[in-house]
Design a protein around this motif. Structure first.
Motif, PDB file in Angstrom:
ATOM      1  N   ARG A 542       0.772  -0.983  -0.334  1.00  0.00           N
ATOM      2  CA  ARG A 542      -0.545  -0.240   0.092  1.00  0.00           C
ATOM      3  C   ARG A 542       0.872   0.837  -0.009  1.00  0.00           C
ATOM      4  O   ARG A 542      -0.304   2.434   0.019  1.00  0.00           O
ATOM      5  CB  ARG A 542      -0.829   0.122   0.986  1.00  0.00           C
ATOM      6  CG  ARG A 542      -1.289  -1.644   1.632  1.00  0.00           C
ATOM      7  CD  ARG A 542      -2.998  -1.698   0.385  1.00  0.00           C
ATOM      8  NE  ARG A 542      -3.652  -0.755  -0.252  1.00  0.00           N
ATOM      9  CZ  ARG A 542      -4.449  -0.127  -1.152  1.00  0.00           C
ATOM     10  NH1 ARG A 542      -4.827  -1.273  -1.857  1.00  0.00           N
ATOM     11  NH2 ARG A 542      -5.085   0.921  -1.704  1.00  0.00           N
ATOM     12  N   GLN A 543       2.749   1.054  -0.070  1.00  0.00           N
ATOM     13  CA  GLN A 543       3.314   2.078   0.294  1.00  0.00           C
ATOM     14  C   GLN A 543       2.835   3.370  -1.005  1.00  0.00           C
ATOM     15  O   GLN A 543       2.706   2.681  -2.529  1.00  0.00           O
ATOM     16  CB  GLN A 543       4.395   2.246   0.029  1.00  0.00           C
ATOM     17  CG  GLN A 543       5.507   3.368  -0.245  1.00  0.00           C
ATOM     18  CD  GLN A 543       6.864   2.903   0.416  1.00  0.00           C
ATOM     19  OE1 GLN A 543       7.330   1.057  -0.005  1.00  0.00           O
ATOM     20  NE2 GLN A 543       7.475   3.451   0.142  1.00  0.00           N
ATOM     21  N   GLU A 544       2.695   4.912  -1.024  1.00  0.00           N
ATOM     22  CA  GLU A 544       1.804   5.544  -2.334  1.00  0.00           C
ATOM     23  C   GLU A 544       3.586   7.208  -2.347  1.00  0.00           C
ATOM     24  O   GLU A 544       3.144   7.515  -3.618  1.00  0.00           O
ATOM     25  CB  GLU A 544       0.827   6.454  -1.470  1.00  0.00           C
ATOM     26  CG  GLU A 544      -0.557   5.718  -1.552  1.00  0.00           C
ATOM     27  CD  GLU A 544      -1.328   6.666  -0.950  1.00  0.00           C
ATOM     28  OE1 GLU A 544      -1.425   7.894  -0.476  1.00  0.00           O
ATOM     29  OE2 GLU A 544      -2.602   5.670  -0.908  1.00  0.00           O
ATOM     30  N   ALA A 545       4.112   6.764  -1.475  1.00  0.00           N
ATOM     31  CA  ALA A 545       5.056   7.472  -1.620  1.00  0.00           C
ATOM     32  C   ALA A 545       6.240   7.032  -1.043  1.00  0.00           C
ATOM     33  O   ALA A 545       6.076   5.810  -0.317  1.00  0.00           O
ATOM     34  CB  ALA A 545       5.065   8.692  -1.534  1.00  0.00           C
ATOM     35  N   PRO A 575       7.344   9.769  -5.473  1.00  0.00           N
ATOM     36  CA  PRO A 575       5.504   9.360  -6.233  1.00  0.00           C
ATOM     37  C   PRO A 575       5.471   7.493  -6.239  1.00  0.00           C
ATOM     38  O   PRO A 575       6.621   7.349  -7.650  1.00  0.00           O
ATOM     39  CB  PRO A 575       4.751  10.444  -6.134  1.00  0.00           C
ATOM     40  CG  PRO A 575       5.726  10.853  -7.810  1.00  0.00           C
ATOM     41  CD  PRO A 575       7.278  10.671  -7.118  1.00  0.00           C
ATOM     42  N   PRO A 577       2.754   5.879  -7.519  1.00  0.00           N
ATOM     43  CA  PRO A 577       1.514   5.675  -8.136  1.00  0.00           C
ATOM     44  C   PRO A 577       0.712   4.086  -8.366  1.00  0.00           C
ATOM     45  O   PRO A 577       1.674   2.781  -8.225  1.00  0.00           O
ATOM     46  CB  PRO A 577       1.208   6.268  -9.413  1.00  0.00           C
ATOM     47  CG  PRO A 577       2.504   5.993 -10.147  1.00  0.00           C
ATOM     48  CD  PRO A 577       3.358   6.501  -8.833  1.00  0.00           C
ATOM     49  N   ASN A 578      -0.461   3.880  -8.702  1.00  0.00           N
ATOM     50  CA  ASN A 578      -1.144   2.663  -9.499  1.00  0.00           C
ATOM     51  C   ASN A 578      -0.505   1.555  -7.268  1.00  0.00           C
ATOM     52  O   ASN A 578       0.195   0.155  -7.878  1.00  0.00           O
ATOM     53  CB  ASN A 578      -0.134   2.151  -9.769  1.00  0.00           C
ATOM     54  CG  ASN A 578      -0.094   2.944 -11.318  1.00  0.00           C
ATOM     55  OD1 ASN A 578      -0.797   3.234 -11.929  1.00  0.00           O
ATOM     56  ND2 ASN A 578       1.062   2.991 -12.324  1.00  0.00           N
ATOM     57  N   VAL A 579      -1.206   2.024  -6.316  1.00  0.00           N
ATOM     58  CA  VAL A 579      -1.182   1.046  -5.600  1.00  0.00           C
ATOM     59  C   VAL A 579      -1.688  -0.321  -5.679  1.00  0.00           C
ATOM     60  O   VAL A 579      -1.450  -1.012  -5.001  1.00  0.00           O
ATOM     61  CB  VAL A 579      -1.815   1.794  -4.858  1.00  0.00           C
ATOM     62  CG1 VAL A 579      -1.717   1.303  -3.202  1.00  0.00           C
ATOM     63  CG2 VAL A 579      -1.134   3.066  -4.069  1.00  0.00           C
ATOM     64  N   ARG A 585       5.029  -3.402  -8.754  1.00  0.00           N
ATOM     65  CA  ARG A 585       6.100  -1.471  -9.454  1.00  0.00           C
ATOM     66  C   ARG A 585       7.617  -1.606  -9.108  1.00  0.00           C
ATOM     67  O   ARG A 585       7.599  -2.081  -8.482  1.00  0.00           O
ATOM     68  CB  ARG A 585       5.183  -1.034  -8.577  1.00  0.00           C
ATOM     69  CG  ARG A 585       3.697  -0.702  -8.653  1.00  0.00           C
ATOM     70  CD  ARG A 585       3.019   0.500  -7.442  1.00  0.00           C
ATOM     71  NE  ARG A 585       2.387  -0.106  -6.123  1.00  0.00           N
ATOM     72  CZ  ARG A 585       3.214   0.784  -5.152  1.00  0.00           C
ATOM     73  NH1 ARG A 585       3.003   1.785  -5.307  1.00  0.00           N
ATOM     74  NH2 ARG A 585       2.631   0.144  -3.892  1.00  0.00           N
TER      75      ARG A 585
END
Length: 624
Positions: A542-545, A575, A577-579, A585
């Motif tokens: 769930r890391q967004e940044a 950043p 994205p695409n969590v 990723r």
């Protein structure tokens, strides 16, 4: 020693203004955009600027400003003292000799307590190990301002001067056509360079939106380009054409930029495509101002430390005039066979009288035949003068010897900067190096202007320096596996320990240590266009940044960020994205280490758009 020995009202690189006529076999390539390149050199003791039009870039014009206070006789200066005066409202009042004279001679004692007078503040960026945007610099009366604000005032002042001077030479130019260069010592770290860039933004030279309007130039490199690009003929017998020999392809030379605050040393080799660095930039705080400190120690010895410090506190203006003007002027002419004279302010004699003492009595009590005080002037014979200079000379020479022994063959030694004009220093270095190391020493004419004029050439063609050597190993931290064989390391940084524990809880994997992902190694040669790229994945689904922390290491090979000699230096926010893709990723992080500033960009491969995105590497926010 001051950084300004020039008296000429006009200074221009030889070679004429013909666009097709190169200087000394070198013709700078035009930089994209910009009609004028202006270089600003803020020195520890003296500062100035130089510029040239892109159409006549070979004709480099040094600053020309009326200076009725200039002590050498000429009323036109190409450099002025690095002294800034702000009014009680912190607004710009004056700079250079004008600031020095107003603070010392026009303001009374009560006014001096309210105004802001700054001098020799540049060294703060080198000596402060915890530099941040909150770092203050202290005025003569103890008042403080953020150091970025002080530099911004100076840069804005020179910007306005340069705009007036350049636009007076051309009717068809406006501010948008200017490109700016700021010189910095090569031994400065990233935080000091970033501070200068942000001060330039505050002064309006460039902006976050238009960062390419500004280049940061390294001082010894700039001096090297000046020497390479301008026809310089030594006047000493047998030296004709010596510089031309020094800049033939394949030649190796050590260049020492000896200023008021620091000695910057680098080793360059001339190639067919440009100049490359053979040894990473080194140096130390061995500038001419350290001779001033030894002079102050001498005064402590003669009159007593308490007496001198009390005088300094009660008469701050006269103290500045004594050390920064009168001693500064007379130490330039110090020689083996002449007496050096320093005139003391009248207030000093009154001050001693009030304490039932006198300068004559104090010096007589020392029983030193090389010191004499008469008619308000301190006379020092050479043996005493040598004591002021010798420790600084030895530090410079010892460091030069270490660097020269690290390189296979050095054929020339080139000295530039204001301190290089010191005849005593030249004699000392010639005796120490020319015969023992079989090299020739060169001190080019106008050597105090070599940095600022060479920075103009750098602004027109930054690619003339084709490669550099990095001073440290650089890398970032990442989470390694559960290593069983961990070396004996120092205590971890608390934030590293927290990161390790959090990642262990989120991933369920025991992360024994945060590892050091090496991007480049100490003293590695890096071409200016080379990119170092590594691939990274999220630490949890769930890391967004990602907050990437950058480290430097004193060692070539580093495994863990918790080893001795490893330091946090900067951070960058990326950043992610695409969590919804979770751990699937991939982020590419690329860095350029061959430029004067580290440049970073990232590519998010999972987005399907592989466009590069510039990333700000922040050296000033680690503790904010």
């Amino acid at each position: 020693m001051a950084e300004d020995d020039s008296h000429e009202p006009s200074v221009a690189a030889e070679g004429g203004s013909d666009e097709n006529e190169p200087i000394c076999g070198f013709q700078a390539s035009p930089r994209k955009g910009g009609h004028v390149v202006v270089a600003i050199d803020i020195g520890t003791t003296y500062s100035g600027y130089a510029w040239s039009f892109s159409g006549t870039k070979h004709t480099i014009n040094a600053m020309q400003t009326a200076d009725p206070y200039k002590p050498e006789g000429s009323t036109v200066a190409t450099k002025v003292p690095t002294t800034l005066l702000l009014d009680p409202g912190k607004n710009f009042d004056s700079f250079g000799h004008a600031a020095m004279m107003k603070y010392n001679r026009e303001l009374d004692e009560n006014e001096q307590k309210k105004w802001y007078y700054f001098e020799r503040f540049k060294m703060k960026l080198h000596t402060d190990k915890s530099l941040s945007r909150r770092t203050p610099v202290c005025a003569a009366n103890g008042h403080e301002l953020p150091i970025r604000t002080v530099f911004a005032h100076v840069l804005r002042h020179f910007k306005e001067m340069a705009l007036r001077e350049c636009t007076s030479r051309s009717d068809n130019i406006d501010e948008s056509e200017f490109e700016w260069v700021i010189t910095v010592p090569a031994i400065w770290k990233g935080g000091a360079k970033q501070m200068m860039r942000e001060a330039a933004y505050e002064a309006g030279l460039a902006s976050e939106a238009m960062p390419d309007k500004l280049e940061i130039a390294l001082e010894p490199e700039s001096a090297s380009l000046y020497c390479k690009s301008v026809q310089i003929i030594q006047q000493a017998p047998g030296d004709e054409g010596l510089v031309a020999q020094a800049f033939r392809s394949g030649t190796t030379y050590v260049l020492a930029d000896l200023g008021g605050g620091t000695a910057d040393v680098t080793v360059h080799q001339v190639t067919e495509s440009g100049v490359k660095e053979l040894h990473h930039a080194t140096g130390g705080a061995w500038g001419g101002t350290y001779v001033d400190k030894n002079f102050v120690r001498l005064l402590h010895e003669i009159f007593g430390k308490d007496t001198i410090e009390t005088y300094k506190a009660e008469f701050p203006g006269d103290w500045v005039e004594l050390v920064s003007l009168k001693f500064e002027i007379n130490k330039r002419t110090a020689s083996l066979d002449a007496v050096t004279y320093v005139e003391f302010p009248f207030s000093f004699h009154s001050f001693l009288s009030d304490r039932e003492s006198s300068a004559k009595e104090a010096i007589a009590a020392m029983n030193n035949p090389d010191l004499k005080f008469t008619r308000g002037t301190l006379a020092m014979k050479y043996p005493e003068v040598r004591k002021l200079f010798q420790p600084v000379f030895e530090n410079i020479a010892d460091h030069l010897e270490t660097v020269i022994r690290d390189v296979d063959k050095v054929e020339f030694m080139i000295l530039v900067g204001g301190f290089a004009t010191c005849a005593l220093l030249q004699t000392y270095l010639r005796e120490r190096f020319e015969e023992p190391f079989n090299l020739r020493m060169i001190v080019p004419p106008q050597c105090s202007l070599a940095v600022v004029m060479g920075a103009v050439l750098f602004g027109h063609d930054p690619a003339e320096i084709v490669s550099r050597r990095v001073r440290y190993s650089y890398g970032i931290r990442y989470l390694g596996g559960p290593d069983l064989d961990v070396p004996d390391l120092k205590s971890e940084d608390p934030s590293d320990t927290l990161s390790r524990l959090l990642m262990t809880m989120m991933t369920g994997v025991s992360m024994r240590r945060l590892k050091f992902k090496t991007f480049v190694s100490r003293n590695q040669e890096v071409p200016i266009d080379e990119e170092v790229t590594h691939s990274f994945s999220p630490c949890h689904p769930r890391q967004e940044a990602a907050n990437i922390v950058v480290y430097e290491s004193d060692k070539k090979n580093t495994q863990y960020v918790s080893e001795e000699g490893v330091r946090k230096i900067a951070q960058m926010e990326l950043p992610l994205p695409n969590v919804d893709l979770g751990m699937n990723r991939e982020l590419l992080v690329s860095m350029k280490f061959g430029l004067t500033e580290i440049k970073v960009h990232s590519v998010d491969l999972s987005s399907g758009k592989e466009a590069k995105k510039s990333v700000k590497l922040d050296f000033l926010s680690l503790d904010e």
